[in-house]
Design an enzyme around this catalytic site. Structure first.
Site, mmCIF file in Angstrom:
data_model
loop_
_atom_site.group_PDB
_atom_site.id
_atom_site.type_symbol
_atom_site.label_atom_id
_atom_site.label_comp_id
_atom_site.label_asym_id
_atom_site.label_seq_id
_atom_site.Cartn_x
_atom_site.Cartn_y
_atom_site.Cartn_z
ATOM 1 N N PRO A 92 -63.922 -2.474 -1.495
ATOM 2 C CA PRO A 92 -62.764 -3.381 -1.396
ATOM 3 C C PRO A 92 -62.853 -4.280 -0.166
ATOM 4 O O PRO A 92 -62.170 -5.301 -0.088
ATOM 5 C CB PRO A 92 -61.562 -2.442 -1.338
ATOM 6 C CG PRO A 92 -62.104 -1.087 -1.050
ATOM 7 C CD PRO A 92 -63.540 -1.062 -1.465
ATOM 8 N N GLU A 119 -64.215 7.396 1.494
ATOM 9 C CA GLU A 119 -63.884 6.233 2.324
ATOM 10 C C GLU A 119 -65.053 5.248 2.439
ATOM 11 O O GLU A 119 -64.999 4.306 3.212
ATOM 12 C CB GLU A 119 -63.454 6.681 3.724
ATOM 13 C CG GLU A 119 -62.181 7.524 3.747
ATOM 14 C CD GLU A 119 -60.971 6.754 3.212
ATOM 15 O OE1 GLU A 119 -60.746 5.620 3.663
ATOM 16 O OE2 GLU A 119 -60.279 7.298 2.337
ATOM 17 N N ARG A 161 -74.535 -11.081 -19.143
ATOM 18 C CA ARG A 161 -74.304 -12.123 -20.152
ATOM 19 C C ARG A 161 -74.866 -13.476 -19.738
ATOM 20 O O ARG A 161 -74.963 -14.385 -20.553
ATOM 21 C CB ARG A 161 -72.816 -12.208 -20.540
ATOM 22 C CG ARG A 161 -71.900 -12.661 -19.449
ATOM 23 C CD ARG A 161 -70.440 -12.543 -19.874
ATOM 24 N NE ARG A 161 -70.015 -13.608 -20.777
ATOM 25 C CZ ARG A 161 -69.761 -14.854 -20.426
ATOM 26 N NH1 ARG A 161 -69.909 -15.231 -19.167
ATOM 27 N NH2 ARG A 161 -69.351 -15.735 -21.308
ATOM 28 N N ASP A 176 -67.428 -21.619 -19.610
ATOM 29 C CA ASP A 176 -66.618 -20.500 -19.133
ATOM 30 C C ASP A 176 -65.608 -20.984 -18.105
ATOM 31 O O ASP A 176 -65.923 -21.844 -17.287
ATOM 32 C CB ASP A 176 -67.492 -19.468 -18.393
ATOM 33 C CG ASP A 176 -68.396 -18.687 -19.322
ATOM 34 O OD1 ASP A 176 -68.186 -18.742 -20.544
ATOM 35 O OD2 ASP A 176 -69.304 -18.022 -18.802
HETATM 36 N N1 ADE Z 1 -64.284 0.284 -4.622
HETATM 37 C C1 ADE Z 1 -62.981 0.563 -4.506
HETATM 38 N N2 ADE Z 1 -62.221 -0.516 -4.716
HETATM 39 C C2 ADE Z 1 -63.081 -1.541 -4.992
HETATM 40 C C3 ADE Z 1 -62.924 -2.915 -5.293
HETATM 41 N N3 ADE Z 1 -61.714 -3.493 -5.358
HETATM 42 N N4 ADE Z 1 -64.020 -3.645 -5.501
HETATM 43 C C4 ADE Z 1 -65.244 -3.092 -5.421
HETATM 44 N N5 ADE Z 1 -65.457 -1.804 -5.138
HETATM 45 C C5 ADE Z 1 -64.389 -1.030 -4.922
#
Ligand code: ADE
Length: 273
Positions: A92, A119, A161, A176
C-alpha cells in the site's frame, strides 16, 4: 514473458490458471512459476516473520527466506536465458498502479512478484535487489489488503492482456479507458447488445442509425458525461487542447468552463443526466 510469484499462500494464485491469463499460459505466451516461500525456511516452524525492530504492532517478513528464494529463482531464469528481471513488490506504500505502468511492465521479459503478508518485508531485501534490477513498489489503490496476492492477480491480468497475441483483437486496448496517449483519459461510456428491448428498457436510437460519425460523437459525449460524474479529476488534468468544438459544447452542458491556464474547471454541480 516469464512471471515468478513468491508467496506463503501459493493456492491464492490459482486464478492464474483461469481465463485470459490461464489461456496465455496454455499457449506459451506466459511462463508462470509460483513458489512457496516456506520452502526456503530451515526451522521446525517454517518461520517467515519476526517482531519489528523499534517495536510496534505486527510482524515483519524476514530477510533470509526471501533472499535465498530470490537468489535461486533468479539463477534459474538467468540460466534459462529469460532476460532482465524486474522485481514487483505490492505494497500500500507503493506508487499507484496505472495503465501506464501496466504498459511499462508488459514490455519487460521477466517479472518477479513478492507479495507480502503481515507488516511487509524487511527493507533490506528491496535494497539488496535494487542494486541488481529495477524494483517497482506498487499499490493497487488507497486501501489496505491483508496481503499482496490479490494485487499480484490484478497487476498480472492488466499486464497479460497487453502482451502481443493475448487479446483476440489487437485493436481492443487502444481505446481502453486510461490507455496512455489516448486523446484524453476519459472513462468509456455505456455499451449495449441484443435484444433491442429488455424489461421496457430500449437502447439509444443513435446506435441503430448506422451513422458512424454520429455514433462516435455520441460515445464521446457519454464518455465526457461518465467521466464528469465519476472522475472529474481526469477532466481537470486534461490539457484543454485535447477537446474539440463538440467536446467543448458537451463540457459546457456538464458545467465545465475553460480557464485561461488551458484547463477546464467546474464551478457548479453538473447537470448529470
Ligand atoms: N498489500 C496490501 N494492500 C495493498 C495495496 N493496496 N496494493 C498493493 N499491495 C497491497
Amino acid at each position: 514473458m516469464r512471471l515468478d510469484v513468491v508467496t506463503i499462500f501459493p493456492e491464492y494464485l490459482e486464478p492464474l490458471n483461469v481465463s485470459l491469463v490461464g489461456k496465455a499460459r496454455a499457449r506459451g505466451q506466459l511462463d508462470v512459476h509460483v513458489h512457496d516461500l516456506r520452502q526456503w525456511t530451515y526451522d521446525r516452524h517454517n518461520t517467515v516473520d519476526d517482531t519489528p525492530y523499534g517495536g510496534g504492532p505486527g510482524m515483519v517478513m524476514k530477510t533470509e527466506p526471501w533472499g535465498d528464494c530470490l537468489d535461486e529463482l533468479l539463477a534459474d531464469g538467468y540460466e534459462a536465458g529469460v532476460g532482465a528481471p524486474a522485481l514487483v513488490v505490492p505494497t500500500p506504500s507503493g506508487r499507484p498502479f496505472t495503465q501506464e505502468l501496466a504498459v511499462e511492465l508488459s514490455e519487460r521479459p521477466w517479472l518477479v512478484f513478492t507479495p507480502a503478508r503481515y507488516e511487509g518485508i524487511d527493507r533490506r531485501v528491496m535494497d539488496e535487489y535494487a542494486t541488481r534490477m529495477p524494483v517497482y513498489e506498487v499499490s493497487i489503490g488507497d486501501y489496505v489488503l491483508a496481503g499482496g496476492e490479490a494485487a499480484v492477480l490484478v497487476i498480472t491480468e492488466a499486464v497479460a492482456r497487453l502482451l502481443p497475441g493475448v487479446l483476440g483483437n489487437a485493436e481492443s486496448h487502444r481505446d481502453d479507458s486510461f490507455a496512455p496517449g489516448a486523446m484524453a483519459n476519459l472513462l468509456e461510456g455505456p455499451v449495449y447488445t441484443k435484444p433491442p428491448e429488455w424489461r421496457g428498457h430500449g437502447i439509444p436510437d443513435v446506435l441503430l442509425s448506422g451513422h458512424h460519425g454520429k455514433i462516435a460523437r455520441w460515445r464521446r459525449d457519454e464518455a465526457l458525461r461518465r467521466t464528469t460524474a465519476n472522475r472529474p479529476d481526469l477532466i481537470e488534468r486534461c490539457d484543454a487542447a485535447v477537446f474539440d468544438k463538440k467536446d467543448r459544447e458537451m463540457l459546457s452542458i456538464l458545467g465545465w468552463e475553460p480557464e485561461p491556464g488551458g484547463r477546464f474547471w467546474r464551478k457548479r454541480e453538473a447537470v448529470e443526466e
